[in-house]
Design an enzyme around this catalytic site. Sequence first.
Site, PDB file in Angstrom:
ATOM      1  N   GLU A  48       0.830  -1.216   0.000  1.00  0.00           N
ATOM      2  CA  GLU A  48       0.000   0.000   0.000  1.00  0.00           C
ATOM      3  C   GLU A  48       0.859   1.259   0.000  1.00  0.00           C
ATOM      4  OE1 GLU A  48      -3.005  -0.068  -0.597  1.00  0.00           O
ATOM      5  OE2 GLU A  48      -3.627  -2.080  -0.058  1.00  0.00           O
ATOM      6  N   ASN A  52       1.290   3.888  -3.207  1.00  0.00           N
ATOM      7  CA  ASN A  52       0.913   5.301  -3.092  1.00  0.00           C
ATOM      8  C   ASN A  52       2.001   6.221  -3.637  1.00  0.00           C
ATOM      9  OD1 ASN A  52      -1.582   4.827  -2.060  1.00  0.00           O
ATOM     10  ND2 ASN A  52      -1.097   5.412   0.045  1.00  0.00           N
ATOM     11  N   ARG A 106      -8.706   2.899  -8.228  1.00  0.00           N
ATOM     12  CA  ARG A 106      -8.261   3.024  -6.836  1.00  0.00           C
ATOM     13  C   ARG A 106      -9.478   2.859  -5.925  1.00  0.00           C
ATOM     14  NH1 ARG A 106      -4.391   1.262  -7.245  1.00  0.00           N
ATOM     15  NH2 ARG A 106      -4.086   1.657  -5.055  1.00  0.00           N
TER      16      ARG A 106
HETATM   17  N1  LIG Z   1       2.734   9.219  -1.128  1.00  0.00           N
HETATM   18  C1  LIG Z   1       1.695  10.038  -1.424  1.00  0.00           C
HETATM   19  N2  LIG Z   1       1.911  11.236  -2.047  1.00  0.00           N
HETATM   20  C2  LIG Z   1       0.879  12.050  -2.359  1.00  0.00           C
HETATM   21  N3  LIG Z   1      -0.418  11.770  -2.091  1.00  0.00           N
HETATM   22  C3  LIG Z   1      -0.712  10.600  -1.480  1.00  0.00           C
HETATM   23  C4  LIG Z   1       0.330   9.677  -1.111  1.00  0.00           C
HETATM   24  N4  LIG Z   1      -0.248   8.615  -0.502  1.00  0.00           N
HETATM   25  C5  LIG Z   1      -1.571   8.860  -0.497  1.00  0.00           C
HETATM   26  N5  LIG Z   1      -1.868  10.046  -1.072  1.00  0.00           N
HETATM   27  C6  LIG Z   1      -3.216  10.660  -1.187  1.00  0.00           C
HETATM   28  O1  LIG Z   1      -4.088  10.032  -0.237  1.00  0.00           O
HETATM   29  C7  LIG Z   1      -5.214   9.439  -0.903  1.00  0.00           C
HETATM   30  C8  LIG Z   1      -5.643   8.159  -0.172  1.00  0.00           C
HETATM   31  O2  LIG Z   1      -4.659   7.133  -0.283  1.00  0.00           O
HETATM   32  P1  LIG Z   1      -5.103   5.607  -0.109  1.00  0.00           P
HETATM   33  O3  LIG Z   1      -5.877   5.458   1.159  1.00  0.00           O
HETATM   34  O4  LIG Z   1      -3.912   4.741  -0.265  1.00  0.00           O
HETATM   35  O5  LIG Z   1      -6.132   5.356  -1.316  1.00  0.00           O
HETATM   36  P2  LIG Z   1      -5.848   5.239  -2.900  1.00  0.00           P
HETATM   37  O6  LIG Z   1      -4.407   4.956  -3.104  1.00  0.00           O
HETATM   38  O7  LIG Z   1      -6.717   4.098  -3.341  1.00  0.00           O
HETATM   39  O8  LIG Z   1      -6.281   6.543  -3.497  1.00  0.00           O
HETATM   40  C9  LIG Z   1      -4.748   9.236  -2.327  1.00  0.00           C
HETATM   41  O9  LIG Z   1      -5.828   9.177  -3.240  1.00  0.00           O
HETATM   42  C10 LIG Z   1      -3.849  10.457  -2.554  1.00  0.00           C
HETATM   43  O10 LIG Z   1      -4.628  11.591  -2.835  1.00  0.00           O
HETATM   44 MG   LIG Z   2      -3.287   3.673  -1.989  1.00  0.00          MG
END
Ligand SMILES: Nc1ncnc2c1ncn2[C@@H]1O[C@H](COP(=O)(O)OP(=O)(O)O)[C@@H](O)[C@H]1O
Ligand SMILES: [Mg+2]
Lengths: 143, 105
Positions: A48, A52, A106
């Site tokens: 995960e 990301n 996603r």
């Molecule tokens: N490393 C990262 N850099 C920038 N934005 C991030 C990062 N990790 C997560 N995000 C933001 O947080 C949101 C939620 O992440 P997550 O719970 O993993 O769901 P998903 O990856 O399915 O969108 C993402 O849609 C993104 O907007």
């Molecule tokens: Mg994610």
Amino acid sequence: MKFNNFMILEFPSKSSNEAFARSAVACFAAQMDPTLEELGDIRTAVSEAVTNCIVHAYPNELGIITVRCRILKDNILDIVVKDKGVGIADIEQAKRPMFTTGGSDRSGMGFTIMESFMTSFELSSEPGKGTTVHMRRRLQRRK
Amino acid sequence: MQFTSFLENGHLTVALTGEIDHHCAKNYIQSIAGKIEAYTPDVCILDFQDVTFVDSSGIAVVINALRSMSQIEGKLVLTGICAQPMRVFRASGIDKLVEIKEAVR
Ligand SMILES: Nc1ncnc2c1ncn2[C@@H]1O[C@H](COP(=O)(O)OP(=O)(O)O)[C@@H](O)[C@H]1O
Ligand SMILES: [Mg+2]
């Protein structure tokens, strides 16, 4: 003082590295004699965090992802996943179940899974600078 | 990504394999949507028997299949889910949205 074991990985944000990163951390954790369930949880949380970075932190370019693992006392695996990408403006919103800025491929459940599978979970970020996920998992001592 | 599918009495079975992560999820989502559109089955069965790992990308695969099946007023069923995928589905509440048969082996 006892010297704790650690390892550091650095790789570009290519999606083929998702499987590499979670497998590498699982291999490192194997020396702690984890149960299959613990190993599965660690693999999932790392997948995960690394995904990301690949999807959200560096949306239009390749960037560097760093994964650092340490073994702490009391059989704790400490994992840090770091990027120097776009960052997150609203951390509380990002952590909310089903919140995503991604497309229909996603689910918005990444942070929810990291939080529920790890013993502790911390997210810090600065827009324009990058994001760091710090997770710990305490492993059961097997008799 | 590798999968096989077959249609029998209006039941479309799609057998997924390997590890389902973001790297292969998009392909799965598109291929499953294509099959459902082509065959308009009454029931779509996603067989997870040979799936050894899923992360939240796998949740998106299930949700997209659920959406496709709702559009044609059909039903989605998951079968053969191993322990690790089951933990991910439970943590996300997916197990309450779709019928799961023969869970955790
Ligand atoms: N490393 C990262 N850099 C920038 N934005 C991030 C990062 N990790 C997560 N995000 C933001 O947080 C949101 C939620 O992440 P997550 O719970 O993993 O769901 P998903 O990856 O399915 O969108 C993402 O849609 C993104 O907007
Ligand atoms: Mg994610």
